[in-house]
Scaffold this motif. Structure first.
Motif, PDB file in Angstrom:
ATOM      1  N   ARG A  48      20.094  48.281 -24.557  1.00  0.00           N
ATOM      2  CA  ARG A  48      19.949  46.838 -24.435  1.00  0.00           C
ATOM      3  C   ARG A  48      19.749  46.426 -22.981  1.00  0.00           C
ATOM      4  NH1 ARG A  48      24.390  45.666 -26.384  1.00  0.00           N
ATOM      5  NH2 ARG A  48      23.737  45.548 -28.549  1.00  0.00           N
ATOM      6  N   ALA A  49      20.477  47.043 -22.087  1.00  0.00           N
ATOM      7  CA  ALA A  49      20.357  46.694 -20.670  1.00  0.00           C
ATOM      8  C   ALA A  49      18.942  46.933 -20.166  1.00  0.00           C
ATOM      9  CB  ALA A  49      21.359  47.496 -19.847  1.00  0.00           C
ATOM     10  N   ARG A  67      15.862  43.974 -18.991  1.00  0.00           N
ATOM     11  CA  ARG A  67      15.222  43.966 -17.666  1.00  0.00           C
ATOM     12  C   ARG A  67      13.694  44.000 -17.752  1.00  0.00           C
ATOM     13  NH1 ARG A  67      19.459  47.729 -16.304  1.00  0.00           N
ATOM     14  NH2 ARG A  67      17.983  49.465 -16.547  1.00  0.00           N
ATOM     15  N   ASP A  94      19.315  37.095 -26.918  1.00  0.00           N
ATOM     16  CA  ASP A  94      20.411  37.707 -26.155  1.00  0.00           C
ATOM     17  C   ASP A  94      21.540  36.695 -26.120  1.00  0.00           C
ATOM     18  OD1 ASP A  94      22.024  39.112 -24.339  1.00  0.00           O
ATOM     19  OD2 ASP A  94      20.988  38.222 -22.610  1.00  0.00           O
TER      20      ASP A  94
END
Length: 580
Positions: free
Chosen positions: A65-66, A70, A95
């Protein structure tokens, strides 16, 4: 031989109750589980084609997810209850975490994550757009331009995009202090000819709900169409329908996906005709889609449509407020109250009001028990008087049993005659139990479905009243490194329940039938096993009610003492009567 047969019968019946209950309870009465809610697992979502043909997402490998967050430009969401971002690529709310709720009762537990972007595990998001003929509509890969860098209750944001024909699309997103987004979609036709375009909204979800759907608790796809709540929807039915979907034509209403505590819902204008439905674009990839009527927009003119999107916790008072003040039809039905809604909501209201006074839901449950027992006091008094009468005539019943032990029909006739002469009713003791069953079931549902009970502590080791007692006797209260199965997870509260029921049965008149004696002797410990996996709050209610019953019985028995009848005299009288 008769005693042995009756004992075997009692054991068999008890075993059937014990094991049979375990076989059916998970289907009809799902027990509380430790309130650990996490949205994870799954695979990439493919954007559906609601009404017309918005382009689908390009398939990509599932990433963290991170990393996904980005990859695209984003706008921050910051409200008292929500935190997250809006994806400018595709104009998606994808999100979102809930600030007020944690995954577990641990102090360092992360907040509940509700929405995740496509390409991440268990993606779950909402998107809004346009479809139509002669319109170059924005798609899932369109990167929008934003006014402002943060969405708050005081600062809405506007996303905009202009196609090559001079048609300008704007999406104005506002949010309140709770969980409701307001989405206004505008199309400004700067082209040379009229266009027909249809606005749509969708919620896309990878994977089924982690909370199982059952007869008493619906989870998964849910909607209200034409003022009727639809609980018949399920992930399995959507799988069967596939991309064709299950469609509804409605005026207003709402639709989305619900877990036990969380909800996402598209809410169109209550007066607007819509086409809505659920579809599956791949195995365990589900979408709720709604689209309005096409807007015909002449050159130089503009058209706009407003809808709402709910993403958050199913708080009772909040859903009621949205239903009453904003006109969201039957929004409170997002909580599956079930058949006893007319009783469950008042019980919740009482608990909530008492909680506001005392600050502890466990204490509120105990006070509720006193209130219920107080309302039932006249009925209980009648019951206990009858039970005292049964105790009083028990020596005579034993005499009749001895006299007619070889003639069962005659014994039943004589017992019935004795009941009439002494004005006692052996079934009167059942009435308070029958009256309490709806209250007990209503409290069970309140503890199961209301998020206000989730992670609410009581005292000492009880840190979540909606979950089972965490202290298990079989692992020496956590000293041994294993967790017993729910069937054997006997906690302190379950043991107290068994003891309180045993004490209560000891005060009751002794049954004449030997099999009944054996069943009543085993019943407290059977109920101890059956109730062990249920919510701690439910056991606290039952234990408190049992001890109040014991106190009331003991007090009333002192008011109606049983006359002492020497055992020898009873035996002599019985023998004399037999000789006669």
């Amino acid at each position: 031989m008769d005693n042995q047969r009756n004992l075997i019968l009692a054991i068999v019946l008890s075993a059937l109750v014990l094991f049979g209950w375990q076989a059916i309870s998970n289907r009809f009465f799902p027990v509380a589980k430790p309130a650990v809610t996490r949205i994870e697992g799954g695979k990439e979502t493919v954007l559906p084609q609601p009404g017309a043909d918005p382009a689908a997402d390009t398939a990509k490998a599932i990433r963290s997810r991170a990393l996904v967050l980005r990859e695209t430009p984003r706008i921050v969401i910051d409200t008292p209850k929500l935190a997250g971002t809006i994806n400018l690529k595709g104009a998606r709310i994808d999100d979102l975490v809930l600030k007020a709720y944690r995954e577990t009762v641990a102090r360092n537990s992360p907040p509940i994550r509700l929405l995740s972007p496509a390409g991440s595990p268990a993606s779950y998001y909402a998107g809004f757009g346009w479809t139509g003929d002669g319109v170059d509509a924005p798609g899932p890969n369109t990167v929008w331009t934003a006014t402002g860098g943060k969405l708050t209750p005081q600062t809405p944001v506007t996303l905009s995009w202009v196609n090559s024909r001079g048609q300008r699309f704007e999406t104005v997103i506002a949010v309140d202090g709770d969980y409701l987004f307001t989405i206004t979609q505008k199309l400004i036709n700067g082209g040379t000819g009229a266009v027909a375009a249809r606005p749509y909204g969708l919620v896309s979800k990878d994977g089924v709900s982690k909370d199982p759907s059952s007869w008493t608790l619906h989870t998964g796809p849910i909607g209200v169409f034409n003022d009727a709540a639809n609980y018949d929807l399920s992930f399995a039915k959507i799988d069967e329908a596939g991309q064709a979907g299950t469609r509804f034509a409605s005026t207003g209403g709402w639709l989305g996906f619900g877990d036990k505590y969380w909800l996402t819902a598209l809410i169109p204008d209550a007066k607007a005709p819509i086409d809505a439905g659920f579809l599956s674009t791949a195995p365990q990839v589900y979408q709720a889609v709604q689209s309005g009527r096409p807007l015909v927009i002449a050159s130089g003119k503009a058209g706009a449509v407003t809808q709402r999107f709910f993403a958050g916790a199913k708080e009772v008072t909040l859903l009621d407020r949205y239903e009453n003040e904003l006109g969201v039809p039957m929004f409170s039905r997002a909580i599956d109250w079930g058949w006893f809604r007319v009783l469950e909501k008042p019980i919740f209201w009482v608990l909530d009001q008492v909680f506001r006074l005392v600050g502890n839901f466990g204490v509120a449950i105990i006070i509720l028990t006193f209130m219920v027992r107080g309302l039932m006091f006249p009925i209980a008094q009648k019951q206990f008087r009858s039970m005292a009468g049964m105790r009083r005539v028990q020596p005579k019943m034993k005499e009749l049993q001895e006299r007619h032990k070889d003639d069962k029909p005659r014994l039943q006739q004589e017992l019935l005659k004795l009941y009439q002469e002494e004005k006692v009713n052996p079934l009167a003791g059942c009435l308070p139990i029958l009256v309490q069953i709806p209250v007990f079931y209503a409290l069970y549902k309140v503890l199961m479905v209301t998020i206000e009970m989730r992670h609410q502590p009581f005292i000492l080791w009880i840190r979540d009243l909606s979950a089972p007692d965490p202290l298990h006797i079989l692992n020496l209260f956590g000293l041994l490194d294993f967790t017993p199965p729910s069937f054997l997870g006997i906690g302190v509260l379950a043991l107290l329940l068994g003891i309180s029921m045993w004490l209560q049965f000891k005060l009751n008149p002794t049954p004449m039938d030997e099999a009944q004696k054996q069943i009543f002797a085993l019943m407290p410990w059977i109920m101890m096993f059956i109730m062990a996996p249920f919510a701690a709050g439910l056991l606290i209610y039952w234990i408190t009610s049992n001890f109040l019953t014991i106190a009331q019985q003991a007090w009333l028995y002192r008011q109606y003492p049983v006359p002492e009848t020497p055992a020898s005299a009873t035996v002599i009288d019985a023998k004399t009567a037999k000789k006669k």
